[in-house]
Design a protein around this motif. Structure first.
Motif, PDB file in Angstrom:
ATOM      1  N   MET A  27      -9.035   4.763  14.164  1.00  0.00           N
ATOM      2  CA  MET A  27      -8.115   4.096  15.071  1.00  0.00           C
ATOM      3  C   MET A  27      -6.685   4.377  14.703  1.00  0.00           C
ATOM      4  SD  MET A  27      -8.417   0.146  13.701  1.00  0.00           S
ATOM      5  CE  MET A  27      -8.081  -0.252  12.021  1.00  0.00           C
ATOM      6  N   LYS A  28      -5.780   3.562  15.181  1.00  0.00           N
ATOM      7  CA  LYS A  28      -4.368   3.883  14.998  1.00  0.00           C
ATOM      8  C   LYS A  28      -3.834   3.461  13.637  1.00  0.00           C
ATOM      9  CE  LYS A  28      -3.603   3.555  19.910  1.00  0.00           C
ATOM     10  NZ  LYS A  28      -2.981   2.829  21.003  1.00  0.00           N
ATOM     11  N   THR A  29      -4.693   3.002  12.809  1.00  0.00           N
ATOM     12  CA  THR A  29      -4.252   2.574  11.493  1.00  0.00           C
ATOM     13  C   THR A  29      -3.752   3.701  10.630  1.00  0.00           C
ATOM     14  OG1 THR A  29      -6.452   2.824  10.630  1.00  0.00           O
ATOM     15  CG2 THR A  29      -5.849   0.675  11.473  1.00  0.00           C
ATOM     16  N   PHE A  30      -4.026   4.976  10.956  1.00  0.00           N
ATOM     17  CA  PHE A  30      -3.616   6.109  10.128  1.00  0.00           C
ATOM     18  C   PHE A  30      -2.350   6.773  10.648  1.00  0.00           C
ATOM     19  CE2 PHE A  30      -8.284   5.886   9.894  1.00  0.00           C
ATOM     20  CZ  PHE A  30      -8.353   5.406   8.610  1.00  0.00           C
ATOM     21  N   VAL A  63       6.755   0.449  11.520  1.00  0.00           N
ATOM     22  CA  VAL A  63       6.378   0.996  10.216  1.00  0.00           C
ATOM     23  C   VAL A  63       7.441   0.610   9.191  1.00  0.00           C
ATOM     24  CG1 VAL A  63       5.890   3.085   8.896  1.00  0.00           C
ATOM     25  CG2 VAL A  63       5.193   2.936  11.298  1.00  0.00           C
ATOM     26  N   VAL A  64       7.019  -0.109   8.169  1.00  0.00           N
ATOM     27  CA  VAL A  64       7.937  -0.540   7.110  1.00  0.00           C
ATOM     28  C   VAL A  64       7.750   0.364   5.893  1.00  0.00           C
ATOM     29  CG1 VAL A  64       8.615  -2.411   5.577  1.00  0.00           C
ATOM     30  CG2 VAL A  64       7.876  -2.918   7.922  1.00  0.00           C
ATOM     31  N   ILE A  65       8.835   0.992   5.462  1.00  0.00           N
ATOM     32  CA  ILE A  65       8.791   1.854   4.281  1.00  0.00           C
ATOM     33  C   ILE A  65       9.275   1.057   3.079  1.00  0.00           C
ATOM     34  CG2 ILE A  65       9.601   4.007   3.249  1.00  0.00           C
ATOM     35  CD1 ILE A  65      10.145   5.011   6.099  1.00  0.00           C
ATOM     36  N   PRO A 100       2.967  -4.107   9.196  1.00  0.00           N
ATOM     37  CA  PRO A 100       2.766  -5.526   8.861  1.00  0.00           C
ATOM     38  C   PRO A 100       1.819  -6.271   9.800  1.00  0.00           C
ATOM     39  CG  PRO A 100       5.086  -4.946   8.766  1.00  0.00           C
ATOM     40  CD  PRO A 100       4.392  -3.794   9.416  1.00  0.00           C
ATOM     41  N   LEU A 101       1.959  -6.031  11.106  1.00  0.00           N
ATOM     42  CA  LEU A 101       1.143  -6.782  12.053  1.00  0.00           C
ATOM     43  C   LEU A 101       1.011  -6.022  13.367  1.00  0.00           C
ATOM     44  CD1 LEU A 101      -0.337  -9.449  12.824  1.00  0.00           C
ATOM     45  CD2 LEU A 101       1.882 -10.303  13.639  1.00  0.00           C
ATOM     46  N   ARG A 118      -3.645  -7.594  10.321  1.00  0.00           N
ATOM     47  CA  ARG A 118      -2.576  -7.963   9.395  1.00  0.00           C
ATOM     48  C   ARG A 118      -2.474  -6.990   8.221  1.00  0.00           C
ATOM     49  NH1 ARG A 118      -3.827 -12.177   6.743  1.00  0.00           N
ATOM     50  NH2 ARG A 118      -5.964 -12.495   7.480  1.00  0.00           N
ATOM     51  N   SER A 119      -1.283  -6.462   8.048  1.00  0.00           N
ATOM     52  CA  SER A 119      -0.878  -5.668   6.892  1.00  0.00           C
ATOM     53  C   SER A 119      -1.816  -4.495   6.594  1.00  0.00           C
ATOM     54  CB  SER A 119      -0.770  -6.556   5.643  1.00  0.00           C
ATOM     55  OG  SER A 119      -0.262  -5.816   4.553  1.00  0.00           O
TER      56      SER A 119
END
Length: 236
Positions: free
Chosen positions: A1-4, A93-95, A114-115, A145-146
């Motif tokens: 899925m889009k998690t990557f 996207v948090v770096i 994060p969410l 989450r995260s």
């Protein structure tokens, strides 16, 4: 899925960054480090903006319906309706960390989504197949989450061989999934099964096989980066 997605951004940034480093003159070690990390961060920011420009974050579908039927409808016909579909967080996207050490040729990173929230006000579909009717109704929300990816990438730089990746160490983590889905198929309620699968089975499976998943991600990322770098080195 889009998690990557964050991993894909990282591949793009790493593939682009060596060109600027190798073609820069009279720059210090700290300058080289900033150039590499700056290019990667820039690639991530551009990819996030592309997601926003495509209307995927935030996503809002107020109402959408569709109908389809064969020339002889009793064999097959269907109609569906979805209302108030919303999704947010895909481009956030948090770096937390992005460091490149020229002396050791090592890149360390810590990237997080994060969410990611997804919700449907209502969705329904009805179909007829050879005279038999089928119906589905759904609503609710899912919050992922995260999603966090940390790791270290070691780089080889050769005068003749060019740039290649020596090793990739990846750690993938998911804090949890909050699922509040209502799903009814053929007037039978499957909500509890779906919520348990999303909220418990998936996170538990990821934890159980975390070592194997991290190893697989490392292999895939190593192959992807080296493949991109091969084409880059052939141009330089």
């Amino acid at each position: 899925m889009k998690t990557f997605i964050a991993l894909a951004f990282l591949v793009a940034g790493i593939s682009a960054s060596p060109y600027y480093v190798e073609n820069s003159l009279d720059i210090s070690t700290s300058d080289e480090e900033r150039i590499v990390t700056g290019n990667i961060v820039s690639a991530i920011e551009k990819a996030c903006q592309s997601i926003k420009d495509a209307g995927l974050d935030p996503l809002h579908i107020e109402k959408q319906d569709s109908k389809y039927a064969l020339p002889v409808p009793v064999i097959y016909n269907s109609e569906s309706l979805v209302e108030e579909v919303r999704s947010t967080g895909l481009s956030n996207v948090v770096i937390h960390r992005m460091n490149y050490a020229v002396v050791t040729s090592r890149l360390t990173f810590d990237i997080e989504l994060p969410l990611i929230s997804f919700s449907i006000g209502s969705a329904s579909a009805e179909a007829t197949l050879f005279g038999s009717k089928m119906g589905v109704k759904a609503s609710g929300s899912v919050d992922v989450r995260s999603i966090r990816v940390t790791g270290t990438i070691r780089v080889n730089v050769g005068v003749i061989s060019g740039i290649s990746i020596r090793s990739v160490d990846i750690t993938f983590a998911l804090k949890g999934i909050d699922s509040k889905v209502k799903l009814v198929i053929q007037e039978k309620d499957y909500s509890e099964i779906v919520n348990k699968f999303l909220g418990s089975t998936i996170p538990d499976t990821l934890k159980t096989y975390s070592s194997e998943i991290n190893e697989l991600l490392g292999i895939l990322l190593l192959e992807a980066i080296n493949e991109n770098l091969s084409s880059t080195n052939s141009i330089l």
